[in-house]
Design an enzyme around this catalytic site. Structure first.
Site, PDB file in Angstrom:
ATOM      1  NE  ARG A  39      -1.919  -1.395   5.514  1.00 37.76           N
ATOM      2  CZ  ARG A  39      -0.606  -1.341   5.569  1.00 37.76           C
ATOM      3  NH1 ARG A  39       0.104  -1.421   4.454  1.00 37.76           N
ATOM      4  NH2 ARG A  39       0.013  -1.204   6.718  1.00 37.76           N
ATOM      5  CE  LYS A 200      15.466 -12.084  10.788  1.00 33.93           C
ATOM      6  NZ  LYS A 200      15.974 -11.236   9.699  1.00 33.93           N
ATOM      7  N   GLY A 351       0.107  -7.366   9.636  1.00 28.78           N
ATOM      8  CA  GLY A 351      -0.441  -8.152   8.522  1.00 28.78           C
ATOM      9  C   GLY A 351      -0.648  -9.617   8.838  1.00 28.78           C
ATOM     10  N   GLY A 374       3.742  -1.125  11.865  1.00 20.83           N
ATOM     11  CA  GLY A 374       4.730  -0.233  12.484  1.00 20.83           C
ATOM     12  C   GLY A 374       4.094   0.995  13.117  1.00 20.83           C
TER      13      GLY A 374
HETATM   14  C1  3PG Z   1       3.475  -0.693   6.010  1.00 17.31           C
HETATM   15  O1  3PG Z   1       2.885  -1.586   5.397  1.00 17.31           O
HETATM   16  O2  3PG Z   1       4.243  -0.917   6.955  1.00 17.31           O
HETATM   17  C2  3PG Z   1       3.178   0.722   5.607  1.00 17.31           C
HETATM   18  O3  3PG Z   1       2.479   0.771   4.406  1.00 17.31           O
HETATM   19  C3  3PG Z   1       4.456   1.520   5.513  1.00 17.31           C
HETATM   20  O4  3PG Z   1       5.336   0.920   4.618  1.00 17.31           O
HETATM   21  P1  3PG Z   1       6.891   0.923   4.930  1.00 17.31           P
HETATM   22  O5  3PG Z   1       7.126   0.061   6.145  1.00 17.31           O
HETATM   23  O6  3PG Z   1       7.544   0.369   3.681  1.00 17.31           O
HETATM   24  O7  3PG Z   1       7.286   2.362   5.171  1.00 17.31           O
END
Ligand code: 3PG
Ligand code: MG
Length: 393
Positions: A39, A200, A351, A374
């Site tokens: 990132r 999950k 990730g 997400g």
């Molecule tokens: C992530 O890694 O999903 C983003 O940086 C957002 O983080 P968060 O899911 O804690 O809002």
């Protein structure tokens, strides 16, 4: 996208201006150092262009989920060091992202220099999108740039609240590129194969619901597959399962069927008596009592690889097994190489899938590696991203 981009912003000029860049520098740390800098690398092009334009660049990000409290383990300091190393320039650091300390750090920033502010989420106002906190952030900026694609699905002060409080706002190069590449999944050349894994069903329910009628083929792997199998009365032994999600998985299957799509489940499994790298493993069709499924089996991996060869567009999110442990990594690796080898346009997000791609060294053969987990899932389902909507005024 009706959003001003960096080209527009730079054409209008940023020399000497305080440009507040919301980046997503939320990276994994290990023993106080950055464990994966993908990132950070992805955030560099926008920062460089702004520096070249003579901007005074103020970078802001969150790290982890400190819930509005200062947490030394979630300081962005190690990120500042790594980013400076990658860019080959100095980056100053402010111990707070608002208040006197931040104001004076910004004040001391010269043309073509970088400052990183401490974790935005040390203040509860960030996630609450608190107007006062947004005003405090906006006070550090003449110009606002959002390049935090990974956080674009959050309506927070630094991604949404700040925008109407600055005179100029634009999207950065990473945010723009992500939206362009992910549009390929939203409006795909068919057949579209979606491979979804992970532990999950509950974490991925909305993406499964979104993809079931959209993807021509939806191939399920990872522990979430056992909830699907158990919901259909299959034998899963001691595998991870979410019985409260049986109804959801059946609904996803029905949605795929009614839309004339194919939903694929594993037909064989690699099992062991415990999740341990030294455990003895076995490949089975029905998981016996006492055994737990920890990876898709070779037949399943072969079926999914075949789908990858036939697809024109592929979206992959989530590992097929416990790939961090070598005995349970084969399924994920087979899928990763099949996606890399496929002539299809491929997009990989999340990730764990990115880590698998990097371990295999096949990243350059994937068309787009998304920095958003997400956010990419929300976007390809056609949901508006608050971070983008805020820029579209
Ligand atoms: C992530 O890694 O999903 C983003 O940086 C957002 O983080 P968060 O899911 O804690 O809002
Ligand atoms: Mg997240």
């Amino acid at each position: 996208m009706g959003v001003p981009d960096l080209d527009r912003l730079l054409a209008d000029g940023v020399r000497g201006q305080r440009v507040f860049v919301r980046a997503d520098l939320n990276v994994p740390l290990h023993n106080g150092a950055v464990a994966d800098d993908a990132r950070l690398r992805a955030s560099i092009p926008t920062l460089r262009r702004l520096l070249e334009g003579g901007a005074r660049v103020v970078i802001a990000s969150h790290l982890g989920r400190p819930n509005g409290r200062r947490d030394a383990d979630l300081s962005l300091r190690p990120v500042a060091s790594r980013l400076a190393e990658l860019m080959g320039v100095g980056i100053s650091f402010s111990d707070d992202c608002v208040g006197e300390e931040a104001r004076s750090a910004v004040c001391n920033l010269g043309e073509g220099q970088l400052l990183l502010l401490e974790n935005l989420r040390f203040h509860g106002g960030e996630e609450r999108n608190d107007p006062d906190f947004a005003v405090a952030l906006a006070g550090l900026a003449d110009v606002y740039v959002n390049d935090a694609f990974g956080t674009a699905h959050r309506a927070h002060a630094s991604t949404a609240g700040i925008v109407p409080r600055v005179s100029r706002a634009a999207c950065g190069d990473l945010l723009k590129a992500e939206l362009e590449h992910l549009r390929v999944i939203r409006e795909p050349i068919r057949p579209l194969l979606a491979i979804i894994g992970g532990a999950k069903v509950s974490d991925k329910l909305s993406i499964l619901e979104g993809l079931a009628p959209h993807a021509d083929v939806l191939a399920i792997g990872g522990a979430m597959a056992y909830t699907f199998i158990a919901a259909n009365g299959g034998a899963i032994g001691n595998s991870l399962v979410e019985p409260d999600r049986f109804a959801d998985t059946l609904r996803v299957e029905t949605a795929a069927r009614e839309a004339g799509r194919r939903l694929l489940l594993p037909s064989d499994h690699r099992v062991a008596d415990r999740m341990d790298p030294s455990a003895r493993t076995q490949v089975v069709r029905d998981i016996p009592e006492g055994a737990m499924g920890l990876d898709i089996g070779p037949e399943t991996a072969g079926r999914y690889a075949l789908e990858a060869r036939k697809a024109k567009t592929i979206f992959w999110n989530g590992p097929m097994g416990v790939f961090e442990m070598e005995p349970f990594a084969q399924g994920t690796w087979t899928v990763a190489s099949a996606v890399a080898d496929s002539p299809a346009t491929s997009v990989v997000g999340g990730g764990d899938s990115l880590a698998a791609i990097n371990q295999l060294g096949v990243g350059s053969r994937i068309d787009h590696l998304s920095t958003g987990g997400g956010a990419s899932l929300e976007y390809i389902q056609g949901r508006p991203l608050p971070g983008v909507t805020a820029l579209e005024r």
